[in-house]
Design an enzyme around this catalytic site. Structure first.
Site, short mmCIF file in Angstrom:
data_model
loop_
_atom_site.label_atom_id
_atom_site.label_comp_id
_atom_site.label_asym_id
_atom_site.label_seq_id
_atom_site.Cartn_x
_atom_site.Cartn_y
_atom_site.Cartn_z
N GLY A 37 0.89 -1.22 -0.44
CA GLY A 37 0.05 -0.03 -0.13
C GLY A 37 0.59 1.28 0.10
O GLY A 37 0.49 1.93 -0.24
N ARG A 95 -12.95 20.14 10.03
CA ARG A 95 -13.70 20.45 11.28
C ARG A 95 -13.22 19.93 12.44
O ARG A 95 -13.86 20.25 13.56
CB ARG A 95 -15.98 19.04 10.81
CG ARG A 95 -15.74 19.63 9.52
CD ARG A 95 -16.71 18.26 9.27
NE ARG A 95 -16.64 17.67 9.02
CZ ARG A 95 -17.35 16.36 8.41
NH1 ARG A 95 -17.86 16.29 8.50
NH2 ARG A 95 -16.20 15.25 7.80
N GLN A 96 -11.62 19.47 12.65
CA GLN A 96 -10.95 19.53 13.45
C GLN A 96 -9.84 20.10 13.30
O GLN A 96 -8.61 20.29 13.72
CB GLN A 96 -10.62 18.13 13.68
CG GLN A 96 -11.25 17.04 13.92
CD GLN A 96 -10.71 15.36 13.81
OE1 GLN A 96 -9.97 15.13 14.26
NE2 GLN A 96 -11.00 14.56 12.80
N ASP A 169 -27.35 23.97 10.60
CA ASP A 169 -27.12 24.45 11.68
C ASP A 169 -26.64 25.71 12.03
O ASP A 169 -26.45 26.02 10.72
CB ASP A 169 -25.90 23.25 12.19
CG ASP A 169 -24.71 23.02 11.07
OD1 ASP A 169 -24.28 24.35 10.43
OD2 ASP A 169 -24.30 22.15 10.91
N LYS A 193 -28.71 22.61 15.73
CA LYS A 193 -28.35 20.56 16.15
C LYS A 193 -27.46 20.13 16.77
O LYS A 193 -26.69 20.97 16.96
CB LYS A 193 -28.94 20.28 14.51
CG LYS A 193 -27.51 19.50 14.06
CD LYS A 193 -26.82 19.86 12.87
CE LYS A 193 -25.48 19.91 13.00
NZ LYS A 193 -24.87 19.17 11.33
N ASP A 220 -25.74 23.87 2.97
CA ASP A 220 -23.91 23.41 3.52
C ASP A 220 -22.46 23.76 3.59
O ASP A 220 -23.06 23.61 1.75
CB ASP A 220 -24.90 22.12 4.85
CG ASP A 220 -24.02 21.92 5.47
OD1 ASP A 220 -23.70 22.82 6.07
OD2 ASP A 220 -25.03 20.51 6.52
N THR A 225 -22.14 12.29 6.15
CA THR A 225 -23.24 11.06 6.64
C THR A 225 -23.98 11.00 5.24
O THR A 225 -25.45 9.99 5.43
CB THR A 225 -23.40 10.56 7.20
OG1 THR A 225 -23.88 12.11 8.42
CG2 THR A 225 -22.21 10.27 8.12
C1 R5P Z 1 -20.99 20.42 9.83
O1 R5P Z 1 -20.87 21.18 11.04
C2 R5P Z 1 -21.53 20.33 8.60
O2 R5P Z 1 -21.48 22.08 8.50
C3 R5P Z 1 -21.55 19.58 8.51
O3 R5P Z 1 -23.14 19.73 8.17
C4 R5P Z 1 -21.88 18.78 8.17
O4 R5P Z 1 -20.80 18.31 8.98
C5 R5P Z 1 -22.14 17.31 7.60
O5 R5P Z 1 -22.14 16.22 7.80
P1 R5P Z 1 -23.38 14.45 7.86
O6 R5P Z 1 -23.44 14.64 6.43
O7 R5P Z 1 -22.42 13.10 8.30
O8 R5P Z 1 -24.46 15.35 8.63
#
Ligand code: R5P
Length: 303
Positions: A37, A95-96, A169, A193, A220, A225
């Site tokens: 790999g 996101r981290q 969100d 949320k 968004d 997911t």
């Molecule tokens: C979260 O803060 C992001 O803006 C997205 O809403 C999130 O990452 C989407 O993730 P998922 O499709 O897994 O709900």
């Protein structure tokens, strides 16, 4: 020719289109995968003194795609490239960008550190999760956006009197305000949320704003997911929206997200091509708009 553009394995389609828009051809790079790999990268062009561009999204699998990118940058640096401008249309790990709970790493800082250490001279990326992310990097960051393209599409496809924008969100409020401004300040609603920080699952969601009798356009930054979009759509339907349409810059599309969205109450899912969507992840409700011109223009201006 003083400029060469290379593609990593994750973004061949997008890189090819950006190269074409710049009037270039993709430059040759050999990416050999060993049986265990590991990858061996070899630049097969003379890049001495050249401005080099690499296009590689940190899409699934993010670790593998990042590792390949690190090694490509190193190969270009050792081959004498003058500059290495890196287009990471979808910046994985974004996101981290800070510590949420004691004991966690700031993973995006680790990525930024490696990218700059190996030789990235500038970063181009789209719709970053937070506007503060560029501050993490010690090289110039060009924060580009698919939102104006989305606003144009919304104008073309809908009667503005009939729609309401929705942020799924609270973190997306800045984004939704920007899109609302691009559309003559049409109204927007927001969803509050709460996620379980350990599992990432959404615990509960509440709607602020009126969507009754309107077509709800949910905007968004990414779909991973698909849970955020699908659950937002349910809440909007319960609150009287007539139709739900989803817009998201990055089609991360993890696991069975395509199936989830296809079977959800969302009518259309519009994404951009910051991530090459593999054939197995395409689904009938998915529409893809292109950020190629925006990326190419930014690269031209900076060259
Ligand atoms: C979260 O803060 C992001 O803006 C997205 O809403 C999130 O990452 C989407 O993730 P998922 O499709 O897994 O709900």
């Amino acid at each position: 020719m003083r400029m060469s553009i290379f593609s990593g394995s994750a973004s061949k389609e997008l890189a090819g289109k950006i190269a074409k828009d710049l009037g270039l051809e993709l430059s040759p790079v050999e990416i050999f995968v060993f049986p265990d790999g590991e990858k061996r990268i070899r630049i097969k062009e003379n890049v001495v003194g050249k401005d080099c561009i690499i296009v590689q999204s940190a899409s699934i699998p993010p670790d593998e795609n990042y590792m390949e990118l690190f090694i490509m940058i190193d190969a270009l640096k050792r081959s004498g490239a003058k500059s290495i401008r890196t287009v990471i249309p979808y910046l994985g790990y974004q996101r981290q960008d800070h510590i949420f709970r004691d004991g966690e790493a700031v993973s995006l800082e680790v990525i930024a550190e490696i990218l700059t250490r190996v030789g990235m001279t500038e970063l181009f990326s789209f719709d970053l999760h937070s506007p503060k992310i560029p501050d993490i990097f010690s090289v110039p960051v060009h924060h580009l956006s698919a939102l104006p393209i989305f606003a144009e599409k919304i104008k073309q496809d809908f009667n503005l009197q009939e729609i309401v924008l929705v942020s799924p969100d609270m973190g997306g409020i800045r984004r939704i305000k920007e899109v609302a401004e691009m559309l003559n300040n049409i109204p927007f609603a927001t969803i509050e949320k709460n996620r379980d920080l350990a599992s990432g699952k959404i615990n509960d969601a509440n709607l602020n704003g009126d969507v009754r009798g309107k077509i709800a356009i949910i905007v968004d930054d990414m779909i991973s997911t698909g849970q955020t979009m699908a659950e937002a759509a349910e809440l909007l339907l319960e609150n009287g929206a007539t139709k739900m349409v989803a817009f998201a810059t990055h089609a991360v599309l993890a696991k069975d997200s395509g199936k989830l969205l296809q079977h959800s109450s969302i009518e259309r899912v519009v994404v951009s091509d910051t991530i090459d969507v593999p054939a197995y992840n395409l689904f009938p409700k998915l529409e893809i708009v292109s950020i190629v011109e925006v990326a190419a223009k930014a690269l031209e201006v900076g060259s």
